[in-house]
Design an enzyme around this catalytic site. Sequence first.
Site, mmCIF file in Angstrom:
data_model
loop_
_atom_site.group_PDB
_atom_site.id
_atom_site.type_symbol
_atom_site.label_atom_id
_atom_site.label_comp_id
_atom_site.label_asym_id
_atom_site.label_seq_id
_atom_site.Cartn_x
_atom_site.Cartn_y
_atom_site.Cartn_z
ATOM 1 N N LYS A 86 0.914 -1.164 0.215
ATOM 2 C CA LYS A 86 -0.077 0.274 -0.008
ATOM 3 C C LYS A 86 0.618 1.025 0.150
ATOM 4 C CE LYS A 86 -3.832 2.059 2.599
ATOM 5 N NZ LYS A 86 -4.877 1.619 3.665
ATOM 6 N N SER A 162 -9.238 1.572 3.443
ATOM 7 C CA SER A 162 -8.345 2.602 2.894
ATOM 8 C C SER A 162 -7.467 1.257 2.310
ATOM 9 C CB SER A 162 -7.785 3.339 3.127
ATOM 10 O OG SER A 162 -6.787 3.020 4.688
ATOM 11 N N SER A 186 -9.301 -0.322 7.669
ATOM 12 C CA SER A 186 -9.227 -0.329 6.186
ATOM 13 C C SER A 186 -8.486 -1.214 5.833
ATOM 14 C CB SER A 186 -7.985 1.043 6.472
ATOM 15 O OG SER A 186 -9.062 2.004 6.053
#
Length: 484
Positions: A86, A162, A186
């Site tokens: 990420k 997220s 997330s």
Amino acid sequence: MTDHTLLTDLTRLSARQLLAGYARGDFSPVDATRAVLDRIETVQPLVNAFVRIDSEAALDGAGKSAARWRNKEPRGLLDGVPVSVKDLFLQSGGPTLRGSRTVRTAGAWAEDAPAVARLREHGAVLVGKTTTPEFGWKGVTDSPLNGVTRNPYDLSRTSGGSSGGSAAAVATGAAPLSIGTDGGGSVRIPASFCGIFGFKPTHGRVPLYPAGPFSTLAHAGPMARDAADAALLLDVISGADWRDWSQPAPAAPLTAALADGVNGVKGVRIAYSPSFGGQVAVRPAVASAVRRAVERLAELGAYIEEADPDITDPVETFHTLWFGGAARLVQPYGEDRRALLDPGLREIAAAGERYSALDYLKAVDARMELGRRLGRFHASYDLLVTPTLPITAFEAGRESPPGGRGVPGSRSAGQRRWTTWTPFTYPFNLTRQPAATVPCGVDGDGLPIGVQLIAARHGDALVMRAAHALYEAGAAHIPEPALR
């Protein structure tokens, strides 16, 4: 070089299957990496899971790994396995933009985050950085910098967030493993929406650096196709790092905890809370799928009791800490720089600026009390099981589904913040407990549904055992996404 058919098949293999194939000499890390890079090229224009693809570096790393395997000298637990990261984690060799137009790209960018450094130590092949909303602030993945990340099951729907890029990447075969962050759900939200496994370990088990604005709530964790792969990844990225002061005591490897397979939940005391005592309206398809998963756990030997934890929705406590973090994030920004931000992030930062230090300390007190109540609850129950989310994936490009409501009595009343549809996830960031989501079915539109497994702090192995048992029993397998 293997043929194209085999390369396509390699994107369907788990990390464990890849490692076994390398050991037998059936194929090489270069074959697997080329297959993944080909897959990324195919799905990226459709789902927008990546912000940077490191093809040259990935193939160089895969070549070095292949040489080690030929010499029967693999390095670490993931030598040659493609992994994505990420874009909130520092990764040397390029900027970490965090989904924001406000991040300046100049600089050496020579440092790895602790988890990324551990991946390198274990020989993993880093194929690219995945999308995130700006600074990971919300439960869906879109940003002014990188646009919208879409759901592999239905491109009109959100991937969640997220860590939405990581979830979409794993679901489409664009690398079997990814690491994400979870400050309020997330990892679990997008894993549930995209039909994969996601795990939020006990806070601090995976060290985080640099500390972000939401760091007291944020966990780093693995995202994979099943619990066994996630356990392998978590064993790699866990461990002390002097840059993270919150690191807990060393923990035993999680892969060893999975040895009992389907018997991993035999005798485990499970509290099943379908709606937090009626506080949450859960869609019928979700409720039915989660109940079936609970019934399967009972068939595997768990003791099930319908029981609700002592939770009165702590959204205001969470907002005080979350919005306060956003305010601290943008505090140094001038008006020109703030104008570049996601409008929703500007809104919550403005809300956070209205909190006082006493408001913040009151939220800290409420958080500690919630943790105490959950600790008492887990004295009676080993695991708590809930839906991961009360809904399935909704329209992409929105923070909340249509018809959502504001938070009654909140300073954000009237605003449809992402916390209005994630009531089962963010409480366990406040309490810092380990929690996982396991796919347990699909709704009438073919969209994935997740069941959430939660243990007391440091009960990571128990969560993984239960999740692995569901996979081994065939209760966690759902149809592949349209893009798979």
